[in-house]
Design a protein around this motif. Structure first.
Motif, mmCIF file in Angstrom:
data_model
loop_
_atom_site.group_PDB
_atom_site.id
_atom_site.type_symbol
_atom_site.label_atom_id
_atom_site.label_comp_id
_atom_site.label_asym_id
_atom_site.label_seq_id
_atom_site.Cartn_x
_atom_site.Cartn_y
_atom_site.Cartn_z
ATOM 1 N N UNK A 158 0.821 -1.213 0.000
ATOM 2 C CA UNK A 158 0.000 0.000 0.000
ATOM 3 C C UNK A 158 0.856 1.264 0.000
ATOM 4 N N UNK A 159 2.121 1.140 0.399
ATOM 5 C CA UNK A 159 3.021 2.299 0.428
ATOM 6 C C UNK A 159 4.302 2.050 -0.368
ATOM 7 N N UNK A 160 4.397 0.917 -1.052
ATOM 8 C CA UNK A 160 5.625 0.567 -1.772
ATOM 9 C C UNK A 160 5.913 1.550 -2.893
ATOM 10 N N UNK A 161 7.186 1.846 -3.080
ATOM 11 C CA UNK A 161 7.626 2.754 -4.131
ATOM 12 C C UNK A 161 8.542 2.010 -5.099
ATOM 13 N N UNK A 162 8.763 2.607 -6.262
ATOM 14 C CA UNK A 162 9.601 1.975 -7.279
ATOM 15 C C UNK A 162 10.971 1.599 -6.732
ATOM 16 N N UNK A 163 11.561 2.506 -5.935
ATOM 17 C CA UNK A 163 12.902 2.229 -5.407
ATOM 18 C C UNK A 163 12.921 1.027 -4.464
ATOM 19 N N UNK A 164 11.789 0.726 -3.818
ATOM 20 C CA UNK A 164 11.715 -0.481 -2.983
ATOM 21 C C UNK A 164 11.857 -1.733 -3.843
ATOM 22 N N UNK A 165 11.177 -1.743 -4.969
ATOM 23 C CA UNK A 165 11.254 -2.902 -5.858
ATOM 24 C C UNK A 165 12.640 -3.016 -6.502
ATOM 25 N N UNK A 166 13.233 -1.880 -6.839
ATOM 26 C CA UNK A 166 14.590 -1.893 -7.400
ATOM 27 C C UNK A 166 15.566 -2.526 -6.419
ATOM 28 N N UNK A 167 15.484 -2.112 -5.162
ATOM 29 C CA UNK A 167 16.386 -2.638 -4.138
ATOM 30 C C UNK A 167 16.203 -4.131 -3.939
ATOM 31 N N UNK A 168 14.956 -4.577 -3.894
ATOM 32 C CA UNK A 168 14.680 -6.005 -3.703
ATOM 33 C C UNK A 168 15.229 -6.821 -4.863
ATOM 34 N N UNK A 169 14.954 -6.397 -6.086
ATOM 35 C CA UNK A 169 15.416 -7.143 -7.250
ATOM 36 C C UNK A 169 16.940 -7.159 -7.343
ATOM 37 N N UNK A 170 17.561 -6.018 -7.106
ATOM 38 C CA UNK A 170 19.020 -5.952 -7.189
ATOM 39 C C UNK A 170 19.680 -6.779 -6.098
ATOM 40 N N UNK A 171 19.111 -6.748 -4.884
ATOM 41 C CA UNK A 171 19.665 -7.524 -3.783
ATOM 42 C C UNK A 171 19.523 -9.016 -4.044
ATOM 43 N N UNK A 172 18.343 -9.432 -4.496
ATOM 44 C CA UNK A 172 18.108 -10.854 -4.753
ATOM 45 C C UNK A 172 18.974 -11.360 -5.904
ATOM 46 N N UNK A 173 19.119 -10.548 -6.911
ATOM 47 C CA UNK A 173 19.947 -10.944 -8.063
ATOM 48 C C UNK A 173 21.408 -11.008 -7.675
ATOM 49 N N UNK A 174 21.834 -10.120 -6.775
ATOM 50 C CA UNK A 174 23.223 -10.093 -6.344
ATOM 51 C C UNK A 174 24.154 -9.801 -7.498
ATOM 52 N N UNK A 175 25.312 -10.417 -7.482
ATOM 53 C CA UNK A 175 26.274 -10.207 -8.565
ATOM 54 C C UNK A 175 26.091 -11.185 -9.701
ATOM 55 N N UNK A 176 25.017 -11.964 -9.638
ATOM 56 C CA UNK A 176 24.802 -13.001 -10.649
ATOM 57 C C UNK A 176 24.107 -12.407 -11.866
ATOM 58 N N UNK A 177 24.858 -12.190 -12.910
ATOM 59 C CA UNK A 177 24.267 -11.692 -14.148
ATOM 60 C C UNK A 177 24.167 -12.780 -15.194
ATOM 61 N N UNK A 178 24.242 -14.044 -14.732
ATOM 62 C CA UNK A 178 24.360 -15.162 -15.647
ATOM 63 C C UNK A 178 23.085 -16.004 -15.706
ATOM 64 N N UNK A 179 21.941 -15.394 -15.395
ATOM 65 C CA UNK A 179 20.685 -16.125 -15.478
ATOM 66 C C UNK A 179 20.325 -16.375 -16.937
ATOM 67 N N UNK A 180 19.713 -17.537 -17.175
ATOM 68 C CA UNK A 180 19.257 -17.872 -18.516
ATOM 69 C C UNK A 180 17.776 -17.558 -18.712
ATOM 70 N N UNK A 181 17.057 -17.329 -17.622
ATOM 71 C CA UNK A 181 15.626 -17.010 -17.668
ATOM 72 C C UNK A 181 15.243 -16.287 -16.391
ATOM 73 N N UNK A 182 14.281 -15.364 -16.520
ATOM 74 C CA UNK A 182 13.749 -14.673 -15.343
ATOM 75 C C UNK A 182 12.233 -14.789 -15.363
ATOM 76 N N UNK A 183 11.655 -15.088 -14.203
ATOM 77 C CA UNK A 183 10.206 -15.271 -14.075
ATOM 78 C C UNK A 183 9.700 -14.404 -12.937
#
Length: 262
Positions: free
Chosen positions: A71-96
């Motif tokens: 209800x209060x989430x902002x774009x930067x919250x989602x950016x942080x979550x995605x970047x943190x979860x992805x970490x330094x791994x840029x070698x994914x073959x698929x994203x869901x």
């Protein structure tokens, strides 16, 4: 639809119900080393339970949990979550991404009575704006690899249902956004699915049965629950995976649990 590839999977509303079951069953399909599962929801304790359930079956997966109030989430919250979860791994073959999180709204009111703009702003923020903002960041951060974007839809997105003016309007708006996304983005790099899971025995349908102003809707939900004809989260998730494996749908399609075509 090769779910055996190194995959990044994000599921919203993953602490309970359909979202939790989606996360669990899809994690069982994603076995490639280096895959990541991110669970997003409101209740941290329940998210940790979901994480433990996944790791008990798939101990080699990296599973992360993120508690966020939509209800209060902002774009930067989602950016942080995605970047943190992805970490330094840029070698994914698929994203869901599975856009499951949502609320049913106030089913005690008729359509002519839902004029509280403050409530509507918050309700649309939870159910529409947050999903769009998250999806924009998902598309940006995973550009260049195949992406599956799933919107948990409903019959209410395409057909009016008495007592459910709030729910019908946000689900219709959300589905149209994802249909436009499918129109603009080329398949197969971006594949979009609006999946309607059927009537499920969850807290949401319990709420509708308890609060809906229309006696016919209350009776329908009660009869299905008492007659045990409501689907379970496990049943609809298994059907969803069958739809993915068959891949007979076109990007942007609305696929219902009971659609035999797919």
């Amino acid at each position: 639809m090769n779910l055996k590839q190194r995959t990044f999977l994000l599921v919203t509303g993953a602490s309970r119900g359909i979202g939790r079951e989606f996360a669990h069953q899809l994690s069982g399909q994603i076995k490639a080393k280096g895959s990541v599962v991110a669970l997003l929801g409101r209740n941290q304790a329940l998210l940790e339970e979901a994480k433990t359930q996944i790791l008990n079956s798939e101990p080699n997966l990296a599973v992360h949990t993120y508690s966020l109030e939509l209800s209060t989430a902002r774009t930067e919250d989602f950016t942080k979550i995605l970047e943190t979860a992805r970490g330094g791994n840029g070698d994914f073959e698929r994203a869901i991404v599975i856009h499951n999180a949502g609320t049913v709204g106030d089913t005690s009111k008729r359509a002519k009575e839902i004029g509280d703009t403050l409530f509507l702003q918050q309700y649309y923020h939870i159910n529409v704006f947050s999903a769009i903002a998250l999806n924009c960041e998902f598309m940006r951060l995973f550009q260049g690899i195949p992406k599956l974007v799933v919107n948990l839809s409903t019959l209410a997105a395409i057909a009016p249902i008495s007592s459910m003016a709030h729910y019908c309007t946000v689900k219709a708006a959300r589905e149209m956004y994802f249909r436009v996304l499918a129109t603009e983005e080329a398949a197969p790099e971006t594949l979009v699915l609006n999946y309607a899971p059927g009537v499920i025995d969850t807290q949401m349908t319990v709420q509708v049965q308890r609060e809906a102003h229309d006696p016919a809707i209350v009776a329908m939900f009660r009869e299905q629950r008492e007659g045990k004809t409501m689907l379970t989260p496990a049943q609809t998730t298994a059907r969803f995976i069958q739809v993915l494996e068959a891949q007979k749908f076109k990007s942007g399609d609305h696929v219902d649990y009971r659609d035999e075509t797919y």
